[in-house]
Enzyme design. Structure first.
Site: not given
Ligand code: UFG
Length: 342
Positions: A29, A31, A76, A120, A144, A148
């Protein structure tokens, strides 16, 4: 299920219960919220047992498995904030890698060797050749991601050492959305790192505006492109993988052994601006944005080739970006402070 009170875990418990499985959840718990599991119980019409266990506590993990006597484990429980992992790498390796080692040892001790692992698309590192297939080169760009990557390798080695192991390495693209009931969803602590939770908090009035991290990428509108997948589709992917390993797969064959990677994505990329527009349609709210420089480590584009999961698991993602936004909005508008108010 470890981490079963979290975002993806709680949705996967719902689908497993719907398929008639019995589920025992291990979660510390840290997160996640016990309230999420209580609501899962409401949705499913039966209670879910929660054992408050930290996966880094080897003795507690073993005791929990001795109590639960599982036929299979879905794992998970892990830390998942990229930026935090850069600041606290030891904690990330201890929880994500060490926690998995504790789990593998405990599973072996109780004679359970069927494991579905929460991997991931981050294991594709900075790959630029799209779409990503399971045979794309692997790597990582932050601690991170390396956790993985390392856990996948550990599990491939474990499966190679003893043919009784069956392991699914499920490589998620970008999970978003919520259960259509609006009762469970993603409830990040603090400022959301990920796009859709941030947009949802802007739409509900908890934050002023979205910061778009870069609009000068080599993409159609300049903003980053990702493969967003509805969390219920993702949950169904876990059920399909479990069925494959346990011998009740779509093709009705015997349980598959060895370690196998499957991409869980839709195969379609959406840009940040497309997601914002879809969310505005779904919510009827305006989402103000400002453009800032790129975030360190972000690639322009990432999307899956999900053909292997379709062919081998009989699974495809069916829900649209509009549904992802509508379901996120139902959850966020009905629970503006997440689970905190309960
Ligand atoms: N983005 C924004 N503003 C924000 C948050 C995100 O513009 O406030 C953009 C990011 O630049 C990206 C897209 O939205 O282009 C998605 O971003 P996320 O953070 O939602 O997701 P990511 O693809 O960066 O992250 C995912 C997973 C992680 C993993 C990562 C790298 O959430 O667990 O891919 O592969 F590590």
């Amino acid at each position: 299920m470890t981490g079963g009170a979290g975002y993806i875990g709680s949705h996967t418990v719902v689908e497993l219960l719907a398929q008639g499985h019995e589920v025992v959840v291990l979660d510390d718990l840290s997160n996640a919220s016990a309230e999420a599991l209580r609501r899962v119980g409401e949705i499913a019409g039966r209670d879910v047992e929660l054992l408050e266990v930290d996966v880094t506590d080897e003795a507690a993990v073993l005791a929990a498995l001795e109590r639960a006597r599982p036929e299979a484990v879905v794992h998970f429980a892990a830390l998942k904030a990229v930026g935090e992992s850069v600041e606290q790498p030891e904690r990330y390796y201890r929880t994500n890698v060490g926690g998995t080692l504790n789990l593998v040892r405990a599973m072996d001790a109780v004679g359970c060797r069927t494991l579905v692992f929460s991997s991931s698309a981050t294991v594709y590192g900075a790959a630029t050749q799209m779409p990503l297939t399971e045979d794309s080169p692997l790597g990582a760009t932050n601690p991170y991601g390396w956790t993985k990557f390392v856990v996948e390798q550990v599990l491939r080695d474990v499966a190679a050492s003893d043919e009784r192991w069956g392991v699914a390495l499920l490589r998620y693209f970008n999970p978003v959305g919520a259960h259509p009931s609006g009762r469970i969803g993603e409830d990040p602590r603090g400022v959301p790192n990920n796009l859709v939770p941030f947009i949802a908090q802007v739409a509900v009035g908890r934050r002023e505006q979205l910061t778009i991290f870069g609009d000068d990428f080599d993409t159609p509108d300049g903003t980053g492109v990702r493969d967003y997948i509805h969390v219920v589709d993702l949950a169904e992917g876990h059920v399909a993988a479990l069925a494959k390993l346990a011998g009740g797969g779509a093709d009705g064959d015997g349980g598959v052994r060895g370690a196998h990677a499957w991409n869980l994505g839709t195969g379609t990329g959406s840009s940040v601006r497309q997601v914002v527009a879809a969310f505005e349609r779904a919510s009827g709210r305006e989402v103000p944005v400002r453009v800032a420089p790129r975030r360190a480590g972000d690639v322009a584009t990432s999307y899956a080739n999900p053909a292997r999961a379709r062919d081998e698991l009989g699974w495809v993602a069916r829900r649209s970006l509009d549904e992802m936004c509508e379901d996120t909005w139902r959850w966020q508008s009905g629970n503006p402070q997440g689970y905190a108010a309960s």
